[in-house]
Scaffold this active site. Structure first.
Site, PDB file in Angstrom:
ATOM      1  N   HIS A  97       0.839  -1.202   0.000  1.00 50.59           N
ATOM      2  CA  HIS A  97       0.000   0.000   0.000  1.00 50.59           C
ATOM      3  C   HIS A  97       0.875   1.254   0.000  1.00 50.59           C
ATOM      4  O   HIS A  97       0.585   2.236  -0.697  1.00 50.59           O
ATOM      5  CB  HIS A  97      -0.915  -0.026   1.227  1.00 50.59           C
ATOM      6  CG  HIS A  97      -1.863   1.116   1.307  1.00 50.59           C
ATOM      7  ND1 HIS A  97      -2.435   1.512   2.493  1.00 50.59           N
ATOM      8  CD2 HIS A  97      -2.348   1.958   0.365  1.00 50.59           C
ATOM      9  CE1 HIS A  97      -3.230   2.544   2.275  1.00 50.59           C
ATOM     10  NE2 HIS A  97      -3.191   2.837   0.994  1.00 50.59           N
ATOM     11  N   GLU A 100       2.087   1.808  -3.439  1.00 50.73           N
ATOM     12  CA  GLU A 100       1.022   2.418  -4.251  1.00 50.73           C
ATOM     13  C   GLU A 100       1.044   3.932  -4.108  1.00 50.73           C
ATOM     14  O   GLU A 100       0.934   4.676  -5.088  1.00 50.73           O
ATOM     15  CB  GLU A 100      -0.326   1.850  -3.802  1.00 50.73           C
ATOM     16  CG  GLU A 100      -1.544   2.537  -4.391  1.00 50.73           C
ATOM     17  CD  GLU A 100      -2.704   2.595  -3.425  1.00 50.73           C
ATOM     18  OE1 GLU A 100      -3.196   3.710  -3.154  1.00 50.73           O
ATOM     19  OE2 GLU A 100      -3.130   1.527  -2.942  1.00 50.73           O
ATOM     20  N   HIS A 101       1.201   4.424  -2.879  1.00 53.32           N
ATOM     21  CA  HIS A 101       1.265   5.867  -2.644  1.00 53.32           C
ATOM     22  C   HIS A 101       2.506   6.484  -3.281  1.00 53.32           C
ATOM     23  O   HIS A 101       2.444   7.562  -3.883  1.00 53.32           O
ATOM     24  CB  HIS A 101       1.267   6.146  -1.145  1.00 53.32           C
ATOM     25  CG  HIS A 101      -0.086   6.177  -0.522  1.00 53.32           C
ATOM     26  ND1 HIS A 101      -0.681   7.328  -0.075  1.00 53.32           N
ATOM     27  CD2 HIS A 101      -0.975   5.185  -0.275  1.00 53.32           C
ATOM     28  CE1 HIS A 101      -1.867   7.053   0.427  1.00 53.32           C
ATOM     29  NE2 HIS A 101      -2.074   5.746   0.323  1.00 53.32           N
ATOM     30  N   GLU A 178      -5.247   6.840   6.512  1.00 53.34           N
ATOM     31  CA  GLU A 178      -6.263   5.899   6.030  1.00 53.34           C
ATOM     32  C   GLU A 178      -6.510   4.806   7.060  1.00 53.34           C
ATOM     33  O   GLU A 178      -7.653   4.395   7.279  1.00 53.34           O
ATOM     34  CB  GLU A 178      -5.824   5.288   4.708  1.00 53.34           C
ATOM     35  CG  GLU A 178      -5.792   6.284   3.560  1.00 53.34           C
ATOM     36  CD  GLU A 178      -5.316   5.646   2.266  1.00 53.34           C
ATOM     37  OE1 GLU A 178      -5.544   4.429   2.092  1.00 53.34           O
ATOM     38  OE2 GLU A 178      -4.721   6.350   1.441  1.00 53.34           O
TER      39      GLU A 178
END
Length: 760
Positions: A97, A100-101, A178
């Site tokens: 994740h 991804e950022h 998040e």
């Protein structure tokens, strides 16, 4: 903008078109810089998809579906890579994740941070991404004339990203934000416990990531998170594991040129990423750890009971979908169903049977989740008896081909006439589907049922045993028993053995008396359980009504309607040309707006009408015909939608119930009131800040028409079932209301007037 988000859900219950329009286009292979025609690829598509589809595979192994739509008002793209949480180091949860950022922090050609999102937003678009267990998906949409420029920026994430070290702390904080956003979500808390209970010898794990596991703990161990992120990208992000979908106004050849020019430079590293049942010799969950009772104390007012089984990975079985047959029956809400029987007893307010959503990849899940009433909290054993009695009956009876055939027929009809999607949603769905399905099936393969597989159905049914089930129970009343905390969110929880009294009763329910098929059927019948009957709402007339000689461009007011029909507008569709219609009626009444208590009574009463009709209307919903009876701004709203062939039948049933339900039955009221109380408390006191702001904004702008949740909580305390008696007369008294309506679709003016007059 890039976030784990809420990725696509499970396969929907197949509702469906072997007769769907075929888009036949040559599959193009870009070899040695020259395009050569290969075997043609037939991409099945619904009638509503006017665009032309093409399949393209580049020399580097990247696969793409291209759609040319000269009339589109938005263009879009999505790229899915077969790398996810389960491919990262287990001691660095959230690394995928985080990667991804980091991809969004700039490229060699466009090094400025935030330039990509700035360009997308300035050109009427939006962009996002999400990370799943076995895939990561990146997507955007934009105004069509800027598609190629957007793709120039987008494609370089996968060929020349900067992955700037200086952005590390900021992006870790973004990931942590998040993570914190999921702290009150029952789903994310469940995900955390799934991660905690996984077999440490199996690669499965799931984590969003946070400051603790991505920054603090790696530093303490001397691990350079940035270097590990680079390693994950360099080792695993490979062109042969990427699938792309693009929708634009350009012609197919022009879009193919763009794809080859921009994505042909992505490196093929020859990597094969593991997925499926055989990713490890070890099981994803140790049976003794899985086969337990999980108690959870939620932040929100949630009362839920879930029975969950681990089954073989189902994605490769897309032609047969054996679990679709099972979840259809376990989630059925009509007469004879488990749900109907438990609602009659006032034990549940709802139920869904589904799979493991995006957690799947090395296994699949089969879940049956009940929303409990307060009464149901005290009768877990009885709920389990009903469920296992029904499962026992299914296990001993051979699968019924007529049920499969009915599901298949509905799947064909609903696929053929399915609603189109915006590029933003459609591109991400197709890019993910291309990871799992043949190119020809990226649209149809998710829903159509091609092959009847009774052996496969039976095989899965036999795995639904007491020795392999996890029972998950969450409610605030369990606070004292939740003495442990999960390792992700610190959620109060506890793992306990399944109570022996439950096991005994449930075992007897699966195998009553002599354990024969006849005994199981008889025992199930004693509780009101049986297989469904044929669906009477399957559309029979799918023809289009004859259009008037000069169709109107705008809706026209119908004349000669009796009171209280003040104005009803109609327009017969001559554009989409689908055998569907949509009707909305707004019943304006002063009574419900006189105070909060009246508004709450009206809201509860409309929900009681819906609940009273649910057993009947469920078949209509499955067949693509639905209605909603709810409260709007100073009005009661009745909406009907779907295949026009059966709309009148459903409307008659709704109006009959509105007129005849003088007094709300006790079990109906208890189900509705219980769920309503939880809903308004969660909205008033446990919702996210932006939702709280929205509630206050609506209170200011719609004063006297809609009442905020915190006022509803106060008013609800003084409402009883008896106070709803005769409510229809108060709401719709002569002279006290008027009706406005709109009818669109495959309906003539006479049809529209006929629908409207049923409300008079």
């Amino acid at each position: 903008l890039a976030q784990a988000g809420s990725p696509p859900g499970p396969f929907r219950r197949p509702l469906p078109s072997v007769r769907a329009v075929d888009a036949v286009v040559g599959a193009v292979s870009a070899r040695g810089g020259r395009s050569q025609m290969a075997a043609p690829v037939v991409i099945k598509k619904p009638d509503t998809h006017r665009r032309e589809y093409s399949y393209l595979e580049l020399d580097n192994g990247l696969k793409a579906v291209i759609a040319s739509d000269p009339d589109c008002d938005k263009a879009g793209a999505a790229l899915c890579v077969n790398v996810g949480m389960c491919h990262e180091r287990k001691d660095l949860p959230g690394l995928a994740h985080f990667l991804e950022h980091m991809l969004f922090t700039g490229t060699k050609k466009f090094p400025k941070e935030g330039e990509y999102h700035e360009f997308i937003q300035q050109n009427g678009g939006m962009a996002n991404a999400y990370t799943l267990c076995y895939f990561t998906n990146y997507m955007f949409e934009i105004k069509p004339e800027k598609l190629e420029e957007a793709l120039d920026r987008f494609s370089r994430f996968f060929s020349e990203p900067l992955l700037t070290r200086d952005c590390t702390d900021r992006e870790i904080n973004a990931v942590d934000s998040e993570f914190q956003g999921g702290s009150t979500s029952p789903w994310w808390r469940y995900v955390g416990i799934m991660n905690q209970s996984a077999n440490p010898d199996h690669p499965f794990h799931v984590a969003c990531g946070n400051n603790k596991v991505l920054r603090d703990e790696p530093k303490e161990r001397g691990v350079d998170l940035y270097e590990e992120m680079l390693k994950l990208y360099n080792d695993c992000y490979s062109a042969n594991g990427m699938t792309l979908c693009i929708i634009g106004r350009e012609s197919v050849p022009e879009l193919q040129r763009v794809v080859k020019g921009l994505f042909g430079s992505v490196v093929n590293k020859g990597v094969t990423m593991p997925i499926g049942d055989h990713v490890s010799e070890h099981p994803p969950f140790v049976r003794s750890d899985w086969n337990r009772l999980l108690l959870m104390n939620p932040v929100q007012d949630v009362k839920e009971l879930t029975f969950s089984w681990v089954v073989p990975y189902q994605s490769p079985l897309w032609r047969k979908k054996p679990t679709a047959y099972i979840t259809h029956l376990l989630g059925y809400e009509g007469a004879g169903s488990v749900i109907s029987a438990l609602k009659q007893k006032g034990l549940i307010s709802g139920c869904v049977s589904d799979d493991g959503k995006w957690l799947e990849g090395a296994f699949s899940l089969l879940n049956v989740s009940f929303d409990l009433t307060d009464k149901g909290l005290e009768q877990i054993e009885e709920i389990g008896v009903h469920l296992f009695a029904f499962i026992g009956m299914l296990q001993k009876e051979p699968p019924q081909k007529w049920i499969f055939d009915e599901m298949s027929k509905l799947a064909e009809i609903q696929f053929k006439f399915g609603e189109d999607s915006h590029p933003f949603e459609l591109c991400q769905d197709m890019s993910l589907s291309l990871q799992r399905l043949p190119p020809a099936e990226v649209l149809a393969g998710r829903s159509l049922l091609y092959e009847y597989d009774p052996e496969g159905i039976t095989s899965v049914l036999q795995k639904l045993t007491l020795d392999s089930v996890r029972v998950q129970h969450q409610a605030k009343t369990l606070a004292d028993r939740c003495t442990d905390k999960d390792t992700s969110y610190g959620s109060p929880m506890a793992f306990l053995p399944i109570e022996e009294a439950w096991r005994s009763k449930w075992s007897s329910a699966v195998n009553p008396e002599d354990g024969s098929a006849e005994a199981s059927k008889k025992y199930a019948a004693s509780m009101g359980l049986a297989l469904p009957k044929p669906n009477p709402f399957i559309p029979e007339d799918l023809s289009l009504k004859q259009l008037p000689a000069e169709p109107s461009e705008t809706p026209i007011s119908l004349e000669g309607l009796p009171p209280p029909l003040a104005c009803v507008y109609h327009r017969q569709d001559d554009i989409l040309k689908q055998p569907k219609a949509h009707a909305t009626f707004l019943i304006y009444t002063q009574w419900m707006c006189q105070d909060t208590a009246s508004f709450v009574k009206a809201e509860i009463w409309t929900r009681c009408v819906e609940e009273a009709l649910q057993e009947y209307a469920y078949d209509a919903q499955v067949a693509g015909v639905s209605y909603a009876f709810s409260i709007g701004s100073a009005c009661v709203t009745l909406t009907l939608d779907g295949f026009n062939d059966k709309l009148e039948v459903l409307l008659d049933a709704v109006m009959d119930k509105v007129v005849s339900m003088k007094e709300v039955p006790e079990h109906i009221y208890s189900i509705v009131a219980d769920a309503y109380a939880d809903e308004i408390r969660n909205a008033a006191f446990h919702s996210q800040p932006y939702r709280q702001c929205g509630m206050r904004f609506t209170e200011l702008t719609s004063k006297g028409c809609i009442f905020p949740s915190y006022q509803k909580v106060e008013a609800f305390a003084g409402i009883t079932r008896e106070s709803l008696t005769g409510l229809a007369e108060q709401l719709f008294s002569t002279g006290g209301c008027h009706v406005e309506g709109l009818v669109l679709g495959n309906a003539t003016a006479a049809d529209a007037a006929g629908l409207a007059k049923r409300l008079a």
